[in-house]
Write an enzyme that holds these catalytic residues in place. Sequence first.
Site, PDB file in Angstrom:
ATOM      1  N   LYS A 192      59.026 -29.819  11.996  1.00 50.78           N
ATOM      2  CA  LYS A 192      57.804 -29.444  11.271  1.00 50.78           C
ATOM      3  C   LYS A 192      56.921 -28.654  12.224  1.00 50.78           C
ATOM      4  O   LYS A 192      56.213 -29.217  13.052  1.00 50.78           O
ATOM      5  CB  LYS A 192      57.091 -30.713  10.795  1.00 50.78           C
ATOM      6  CG  LYS A 192      56.246 -30.583   9.544  1.00 50.78           C
ATOM      7  CD  LYS A 192      55.076 -29.623   9.612  1.00 50.78           C
ATOM      8  CE  LYS A 192      53.836 -30.193  10.268  1.00 50.78           C
ATOM      9  NZ  LYS A 192      52.775 -29.137  10.401  1.00 50.78           N
ATOM     10  N   GLU A 267      53.623 -36.100  23.507  1.00 49.58           N
ATOM     11  CA  GLU A 267      53.022 -35.223  24.523  1.00 49.58           C
ATOM     12  C   GLU A 267      51.656 -34.851  23.971  1.00 49.58           C
ATOM     13  O   GLU A 267      51.567 -34.130  22.980  1.00 49.58           O
ATOM     14  CB  GLU A 267      53.847 -33.944  24.698  1.00 49.58           C
ATOM     15  CG  GLU A 267      55.239 -34.160  25.224  1.00 49.58           C
ATOM     16  CD  GLU A 267      55.278 -34.441  26.715  1.00 49.58           C
ATOM     17  OE1 GLU A 267      54.206 -34.511  27.348  1.00 49.58           O
ATOM     18  OE2 GLU A 267      56.391 -34.613  27.230  1.00 49.58           O
ATOM     19  N   CYS A 301      47.965 -27.578  27.099  1.00 48.63           N
ATOM     20  CA  CYS A 301      47.705 -28.988  27.407  1.00 48.63           C
ATOM     21  C   CYS A 301      47.640 -29.245  28.915  1.00 48.63           C
ATOM     22  O   CYS A 301      47.006 -30.180  29.350  1.00 48.63           O
ATOM     23  CB  CYS A 301      48.770 -29.856  26.762  1.00 48.63           C
ATOM     24  SG  CYS A 301      50.412 -29.327  27.213  1.00 48.63           S
ATOM     25  N   GLU A 398      38.639 -32.531  25.918  1.00 48.85           N
ATOM     26  CA  GLU A 398      39.576 -31.402  25.949  1.00 48.85           C
ATOM     27  C   GLU A 398      39.063 -30.321  25.000  1.00 48.85           C
ATOM     28  O   GLU A 398      38.867 -30.566  23.812  1.00 48.85           O
ATOM     29  CB  GLU A 398      40.968 -31.843  25.508  1.00 48.85           C
ATOM     30  CG  GLU A 398      41.940 -30.684  25.547  1.00 48.85           C
ATOM     31  CD  GLU A 398      43.346 -31.072  25.133  1.00 48.85           C
ATOM     32  OE1 GLU A 398      43.508 -31.663  24.061  1.00 48.85           O
ATOM     33  OE2 GLU A 398      44.284 -30.762  25.891  1.00 48.85           O
TER      34      GLU A 398
END
Length: 496
Positions: A192, A267, A301, A398
């Site tokens: 996906k 992750e 990331c 973040e």
Amino acid sequence: MIDKASQTTRDAIAAGFPLLIGGRETPGHAGRTMASTDPATGEVIAEFALGDAEDVGEAVAAAKAAFHGPWSRLSNMQRADLLRSLSRKIAENAVLLAELEVLDNGMPRMLADQIVGNCVHLFEYYAGWAERIEGTTTEAPPHVLAQGEALTYTLREPVGVVGLIVPWNVPLSMACLKLAPALAAGCTTVLKPAEETPLSAVVLGRLIKEAGFPDGVVNVVNGLGAEAGAALVAHPDLSKIAFTGSTEVGKMIARECTDSLKKVSLELGGKSPVVVFPDVDLAKAIPGVAMATFFLQGQNCMAGTRIFVHRDIYEPLLAGLAEFTANMQMGHGLEAGTMLGPLVSAKQQQRVMEYVEDGKSCGARLIVGGEAWQGPGNFVRPTIFADVDPSMRIVREEIFGPVMAVQPFDTDDLDEIAAMANDSPYGLSGSVWTRDLSNAHRMVSRIRSGHVSINCHGAVASNIPFGGYKQSGWGREFGREGMDLYLETKAVTVAL
Ligand code: NAP
Ligand code: MG
């Protein structure tokens, strides 16, 4: 900008972006579509098929049939051959895949070329691991041995049908780094992709078919996270979910998988520290630290976004970073020389600009940037804030955009510096910059992150395990450990 792409890419766009289920191309049972846009211009690139829970159900059924059918009868060596054949297909279609990544995601062309090259290598690399799947032997238990000779050994077997859910920041790479070990291990898959970047996965799916993989081994279902993604996570016939994305959605998936105890690897986000000591080689540290934050427009990331700099070189480093950053060429990824592209969506641009405004209003010193680029496209100028403190949102959260937060330190005590670097719920990456290698290694051992570099940042490759401490995730992708995510161990004892 589509007219700047090669004829092959324009042909691929014209061929459309259906769902790929059980070897068939299908519009999905409801026939819904959504537009994918070029984030540098706002131009619609293509409509793509939008799958829902019913399509996901069909894809899982196809993957399950393949798992128990032709795929399970292939040897490790035969799967390795297929992985190598796919690696060659990706290499042959490198321009198409790179141009689609640039158009769909906005990344600079030179980066897209590198990423496609990494994907070529990933399938080649994991073909090697498919050939090296092996168990161990050990002594049989005493109560069996008491009755005569016996043998105990282990088998490594594929986990089963796995759902792969990936984000938009490096779409092709994210898909490949899950598919390569999953297929090497003998799993079958439903992929996906992210709704912002659906295109390259469909082309990859077609290449997988051309490479000779049996139908149903890889199914590609584009769709919304809350529909197709959630349906995949909830599906009882999946043995595992491998997810890359936000910590928030990762936690939700982990909770969802509790009842069925599906295996989960995650992750997730990061807010990685970069520690610069006063003896550093500034000429190398300036571009290195800048790119630690601004690589992929900060939509990365691993991005090193909390910069800790010894007071002795604080102002010279800031001046160097400001100059380097002001000279980075921003523009469409297909234009020669572009180092920074747009953010993936207007929503992401708005989110990042809210952080920039927050940084200005809470008293951080704006060194460079601090504004969106006027005109079409979701551009944000690379932004550096200095004199930040650990309570500020731009330091704690973040941002996933080109925003750097720099603060000085006055101490030589490594534990004190590490306490600052580790003051984050995340633990994905980090880097240490110094000429003193003893200090560098002492510092590395104090940083609570899965991936730390010295005098470089974010050194990822097929063979290097990558993943998070703390809230940055569960498990390691890449390398030998990447295989373990997709393998079970079966212990067998034979009384002879
Ligand atoms: P996201 O919102 O978590 O989305 C990631 C994927 O999950 C997308 O395919 C998304 O679909 C899907 N999804 C969303 N809600 C879902 C649900 N309820 N159930 C199942 N799937 C769902 O993350 P993002 O905004 O796309 O990506 C940015 C984040 O990813 C950042 O926080 C970044 O740190 C993280 N990231 C981590 C790594 C790493 O390796 N650690 C790498 C890249 C990115 P839709 O696209 O339809 O929403
Ligand atoms: Mg797009």
